[in-house]
Write a protein that holds these residues in place. Structure first.
Motif, PDB file in Angstrom:
ATOM      1  N   MET A   1       0.842  -1.181   0.000  1.00  0.00           N
ATOM      2  CA  MET A   1       0.000   0.000   0.000  1.00  0.00           C
ATOM      3  C   MET A   1       0.883   1.239   0.000  1.00  0.00           C
ATOM      4  N   LYS A   2       0.817   2.023  -1.019  1.00  0.00           N
ATOM      5  CA  LYS A   2       1.557   3.275  -1.071  1.00  0.00           C
ATOM      6  C   LYS A   2       0.671   4.387  -0.530  1.00  0.00           C
ATOM      7  N   ILE A   3       1.277   5.310   0.173  1.00  0.00           N
ATOM      8  CA  ILE A   3       0.539   6.394   0.803  1.00  0.00           C
ATOM      9  C   ILE A   3       0.897   7.700   0.113  1.00  0.00           C
ATOM     10  N   LYS A   4      -0.106   8.512  -0.167  1.00  0.00           N
ATOM     11  CA  LYS A   4       0.098   9.804  -0.817  1.00  0.00           C
ATOM     12  C   LYS A   4       0.735  10.771   0.177  1.00  0.00           C
ATOM     13  N   THR A   5       1.838  11.364  -0.225  1.00  0.00           N
ATOM     14  CA  THR A   5       2.603  12.209   0.691  1.00  0.00           C
ATOM     15  C   THR A   5       2.075  13.630   0.770  1.00  0.00           C
ATOM     16  N   LYS A  29       9.532   1.163   3.763  1.00  0.00           N
ATOM     17  CA  LYS A  29       9.028   0.508   2.548  1.00  0.00           C
ATOM     18  C   LYS A  29       7.728   1.101   2.010  1.00  0.00           C
ATOM     19  N   LEU A  30       6.842   1.583   2.888  1.00  0.00           N
ATOM     20  CA  LEU A  30       5.487   1.947   2.473  1.00  0.00           C
ATOM     21  C   LEU A  30       5.321   3.353   1.909  1.00  0.00           C
ATOM     22  N   PHE A  31       6.125   4.279   2.351  1.00  0.00           N
ATOM     23  CA  PHE A  31       5.914   5.674   1.985  1.00  0.00           C
ATOM     24  C   PHE A  31       6.716   6.029   0.735  1.00  0.00           C
ATOM     25  N   PRO A  32       6.156   6.866  -0.141  1.00  0.00           N
ATOM     26  CA  PRO A  32       6.848   7.246  -1.379  1.00  0.00           C
ATOM     27  C   PRO A  32       8.221   7.871  -1.110  1.00  0.00           C
ATOM     28  N   ALA A  33       8.304   8.677  -0.073  1.00  0.00           N
ATOM     29  CA  ALA A  33       9.596   9.202   0.377  1.00  0.00           C
ATOM     30  C   ALA A  33       9.919   8.423   1.644  1.00  0.00           C
ATOM     31  N   PRO A  34      10.788   7.403   1.550  1.00  0.00           N
ATOM     32  CA  PRO A  34      11.022   6.517   2.687  1.00  0.00           C
ATOM     33  C   PRO A  34      11.371   7.281   3.969  1.00  0.00           C
ATOM     34  N   ILE A  35      10.725   6.883   5.057  1.00  0.00           N
ATOM     35  CA  ILE A  35      10.997   7.497   6.358  1.00  0.00           C
ATOM     36  C   ILE A  35      12.124   6.707   7.004  1.00  0.00           C
ATOM     37  N   THR A  36      13.261   7.344   7.166  1.00  0.00           N
ATOM     38  CA  THR A  36      14.427   6.661   7.724  1.00  0.00           C
ATOM     39  C   THR A  36      14.599   6.910   9.212  1.00  0.00           C
ATOM     40  N   ARG A  37      13.915   7.909   9.746  1.00  0.00           N
ATOM     41  CA  ARG A  37      14.024   8.222  11.170  1.00  0.00           C
ATOM     42  C   ARG A  37      12.627   8.349  11.773  1.00  0.00           C
TER      43      ARG A  37
END
Length: 75
Positions: A1-5, A29-37
């Motif tokens: 599931m991709k989430i609109k940012t 993995k899920l967000f278009p701009a990967p959340i690393t923190r």
């Protein structure tokens, strides 16, 4: 599931409201701009008054024992 940012914190809140929990690997993995923190965004949301619980997960993989966290929103 991709989430609109829109913004990371809004996306995290939306995800937590519709799913049981969120872990760092899922956020990456899920967000278009990967959340690393993810922990930084969770901390900011807590400061805004959201009740987010941290659940510690322990496991074992080919490298040995590991610990990670998943976050649950309580509204």
């Amino acid at each position: 599931m991709k989430i609109k940012t829109r913004c990371q914190q809004e996306d995290i809140l939306q995800y937590l409201r519709t799913h049981e929990s969120l872990s760092q690997i899922e956020a990456y993995k899920l967000f278009p701009a990967p959340i690393t923190r993810l922990a930084v965004s969770i901390c900011a949301l807590r400061k805004k008054g959201y009740n987010i619980e941290t659940i510690s997960i322990e496991g074992k993989n080919c490298y040995g024992n590991y610990k990670c966290a998943k976050y649950v929103l309580h509204e």
